[in-house]
Design an enzyme around this catalytic site. Structure first.
Site, short mmCIF file in Angstrom:
data_model
loop_
_atom_site.label_atom_id
_atom_site.label_comp_id
_atom_site.label_asym_id
_atom_site.label_seq_id
_atom_site.Cartn_x
_atom_site.Cartn_y
_atom_site.Cartn_z
N ASP A 1 60.36 60.72 -32.99
CA ASP A 1 60.40 60.21 -31.61
C ASP A 1 60.18 58.71 -31.73
OD1 ASP A 1 57.72 60.56 -32.47
OD2 ASP A 1 56.97 60.72 -30.42
N HIS B 1 50.07 56.88 -39.10
CA HIS B 1 50.28 58.33 -38.90
C HIS B 1 51.54 58.83 -39.61
CE1 HIS B 1 47.24 58.54 -35.72
NE2 HIS B 1 47.86 57.58 -35.05
CA CA Z 1 56.08 59.83 -34.09
#
Ligand code: CA
Length: 319
Positions: free
Chosen positions: A11, A246
């Protein structure tokens, strides 16, 4: 070194952008495609961001496929204000990149998953770093792929620490907890790279300054994109010491599992109102053999950060 066939499911916000760079830079990876998700921004914006970043990094031949535009339990998706605050209105730190020459593929992301699983089998690794709506839909359309795919290393969840949306919910899982449960309770071999480890791996402006000083387009763009994210972490009081890596940590762990310590567990995701999006061990399977999820609970952050900086700095030097 045998090259792994890798699909990223992104995303595309800021840390997804760093994940793309890590995958492009790693020598043992053949990035065969990016499946787009909604999440940090709308599906189409995230797909365009991926195309732009691939072209910036000299990878115009990597195809980008559209996944599903909203969660499996809704018929609509709006970008949350907090996502804009962290990733910018355009998802990539409000940095303007040239319009991509390449278009998204006609084939759907879900069908691309199924085709790639049958074609590459155990050589295929999948890295979802957004909601798991697309992978869950592929499993529902063709359950056999759970036994074909080599590994799925996803960024999401929190086992030993609290969530970042609610006390129990991590943002990616929170977007579509039912889909995440479909993936985690499938027979896919999974590695969970959650907040347990990603919050320990921080990047600062000291590192982004090294990219800026390269004097290249990619070095400057990535420094600007990432500095926006570091500022957001500071201003929103997420972490005053830097931004969490992340998504690129999930890519790193998929290629070198020795970056993390894991525990093996059957997992589930709670998706009723109470404890929505909590990722937790399945107590009904605690003594069952061969758990399918390795949950990362500690990380060799210094070695990871050194590898991350080597790979990305060398890549940005060239572009
Ligand atoms: Ca992401």
């Amino acid at each position: 070194m045998a090259q792994k066939k890798m699909i990223l499911d992104l995303d595309t916000g800021v840390d997804d952008a760093l994940a793309i760079a890590y995958a492009v830079a790693a020598p043992d990876v053949d990035l065969i495609g990016i499946v787009s998700s909604y999440g940090n921004n709308l599906l189409n914006v995230c797909a365009q961001n991926s195309l732009k970043l691939l072209e910036l990094l000299g990878q115009p031949d990597v195809p980008v496929f559209l996944g599903l535009p909203h969660s499996s339990t809704s018929d609509h998706f709006d970008v949350m204000q907090v996502s804009k605050d962290i990733h910018g209105n355009n998802g990539i730190g409000d940095v303007e990149l040239p319009e991509p020459k390449r278009q998204v593929e006609a084939q759907s992301g879900v069908d691309f998953y199924i085709e790639a699983a049958h074609k590459y089998g155990k050589d295929l690794i999948i890295i979802p770093t957004g909601p798991m709506t697309n992978l869950a839909a592929a499993l529902e359309k063709d359950p056999e792929i759970a036994h074909l795919i080599g590994n799925v290393t996803f960024m999401g969840g929190a086992l030993t620490v609290e969530g970042n949306v609610t006390d129990v919910a991590e943002a990616n899982i929170n977007q579509d907890a039912k889909a995440a449960n479909t993936v985690l309770t499938s027979e896919l071999p999974l590695t969970m790279v959650g907040l347990d480890v990603t919050l320990r791996t921080l990047l600062t402006k000291k590192e982004t300054q090294q990219w800026r000083e390269l004097g290249t387009k990619a070095g400057k763009a990535y420094a600007d994109i990432t500095d926006f994210y570091i500022d957001a972490y500071y201003n929103l009081d997420i972490d005053k010491h830097g931004c969490a890596l992340h998504d690129p940590l999930a890519v790193g762990v998929s290629l070198d599992p020795s970056f993390v310590q894991t525990i093996s567990l059957f997992m589930k995701v709670i998706y009723d109102e109470h404890n929505y999006a909590r990722t937790v061990g399945d107590k009904d399977k605690l003594n069952d053999p061969n758990p399918n999820v390795k949950v990362a609970v500690n990380v060799d952050k210094d070695r990871y950060l050194a590898t991350f900086m080597d790979l990305l700095t060398n890549l940005f030097k060239e572009h």
